[in-house]
Design a protein around this motif. Structure first.
Motif, PDB file in Angstrom:
ATOM      1  N   ASN A 290     -22.095  31.629  57.843  1.00  0.00           N
ATOM      2  CA  ASN A 290     -21.076  30.784  58.239  1.00  0.00           C
ATOM      3  C   ASN A 290     -19.846  30.907  57.737  1.00  0.00           C
TER       4      ASN A 290
ATOM      5  N   THR B 121     -15.103  30.957  57.949  1.00  0.00           N
ATOM      6  CA  THR B 121     -14.094  30.226  58.925  1.00  0.00           C
ATOM      7  C   THR B 121     -12.824  31.600  58.602  1.00  0.00           C
TER       8      THR B 121
ATOM      9  N   ILE C 121     -10.933  29.624  62.824  1.00  0.00           N
ATOM     10  CA  ILE C 121     -11.873  29.727  63.669  1.00  0.00           C
ATOM     11  C   ILE C 121     -13.282  29.819  62.990  1.00  0.00           C
ATOM     12  N   ASP C 122     -14.219  28.963  63.325  1.00  0.00           N
ATOM     13  CA  ASP C 122     -15.601  29.025  62.547  1.00  0.00           C
ATOM     14  C   ASP C 122     -16.304  30.037  63.193  1.00  0.00           C
ATOM     15  N   CYS C 123     -16.899  31.009  62.552  1.00  0.00           N
ATOM     16  CA  CYS C 123     -17.957  32.245  62.769  1.00  0.00           C
ATOM     17  C   CYS C 123     -19.280  32.152  62.225  1.00  0.00           C
ATOM     18  N   ALA C 124     -20.132  32.802  62.908  1.00  0.00           N
ATOM     19  CA  ALA C 124     -21.583  32.940  62.369  1.00  0.00           C
ATOM     20  C   ALA C 124     -22.014  34.004  62.866  1.00  0.00           C
TER      21      ALA C 124
ATOM     22  N   ILE D 228     -17.547  33.692  72.279  1.00  0.00           N
ATOM     23  CA  ILE D 228     -17.300  32.334  71.879  1.00  0.00           C
ATOM     24  C   ILE D 228     -18.608  31.586  72.556  1.00  0.00           C
TER      25      ILE D 228
ATOM     26  N   THR E 254     -19.940  27.405  72.484  1.00  0.00           N
ATOM     27  CA  THR E 254     -19.714  25.969  72.578  1.00  0.00           C
ATOM     28  C   THR E 254     -21.038  25.093  72.220  1.00  0.00           C
TER      29      THR E 254
ATOM     30  N   SER F 209     -18.383  21.538  69.505  1.00  0.00           N
ATOM     31  CA  SER F 209     -17.662  22.413  68.610  1.00  0.00           C
ATOM     32  C   SER F 209     -17.522  23.867  68.985  1.00  0.00           C
TER      33      SER F 209
ATOM     34  N   GLY G  40     -17.087  28.006  68.440  1.00  0.00           N
ATOM     35  CA  GLY G  40     -17.143  28.965  67.439  1.00  0.00           C
ATOM     36  C   GLY G  40     -17.362  30.298  68.008  1.00  0.00           C
ATOM     37  N   VAL G  41     -17.261  31.519  67.076  1.00  0.00           N
ATOM     38  CA  VAL G  41     -17.713  32.621  67.320  1.00  0.00           C
ATOM     39  C   VAL G  41     -18.904  33.292  66.997  1.00  0.00           C
ATOM     40  N   GLN G  42     -19.931  33.663  67.866  1.00  0.00           N
ATOM     41  CA  GLN G  42     -21.009  34.363  67.375  1.00  0.00           C
ATOM     42  C   GLN G  42     -20.807  35.654  67.050  1.00  0.00           C
TER      43      GLN G  42
END
Length: 143
Positions: A27, A29, A48-51, A76, A78, A91, A93-95
């Motif tokens: 994880n 940002t 932007i939070d990413c995983a 993206i 949610t 929340s 974020g981006v996978q």
């Protein structure tokens, strides 16, 4: 339907890695510049939070740290959840599907001041001849 995002930005912090079951996730940002200044003339960025999962998570953990620029391709996603107080939260974020370096190592090192300026060897003035300082005339110029 199409859900694809391409981002280029800098890691806002070091990636945090953990296992969920037997799969590794990283994880992080990404601070993405908005490309224009606000009314006060200041630059703004979105965080932007990413995983990243599996081998991409391994790659992120091994090669990326705070301040490094990356290019992320993903989708993206949610997530709806309830906090401790029972409030409904969302929340976004981006996978991550793909991640790569956004700058060369040399450019990154130079931008962060860790690329030393090469020193030129000392010049012995007695070793220089008169021809080393002779002015050029126009016939020596090839154009």
């Amino acid at each position: 339907m199409l859900n694809k995002v391409i981002l280029m930005g800098r890691f806002a912090r070091d990636p945090e890695c953990k296992y969920i079951g037997d799969r590794k996730v990283a994880n992080f940002t990404l601070a993405v510049d908005r490309g224009r200044k606000n009314a006060n003339g200041e630059r703004e960025a979105d965080f932007i939070d990413c995983a990243a999962w599996g081998s991409s998570a391994e790659f992120v953990q091994k090669w990326f740290a705070k301040g490094m620029m990356a290019i992320v391709v993903g989708r993206i996603q949610t997530r709806h959840w309830e906090d401790r107080n029972g409030n409904k939260r969302v929340s976004v974020g981006v996978q991550v599907d793909e991640i790569t370096f956004g700058e060369t190592k040399k450019a990154r090192d130079h931008a962060h001041g860790s690329d030393p300026v090469p020193e030129l060897p000392p010049v012995d003035p007695d070793a220089l001849g008169a021809d080393d300082f002779a002015p050029l005339d126009d016939s020596d110029v090839p154009f």
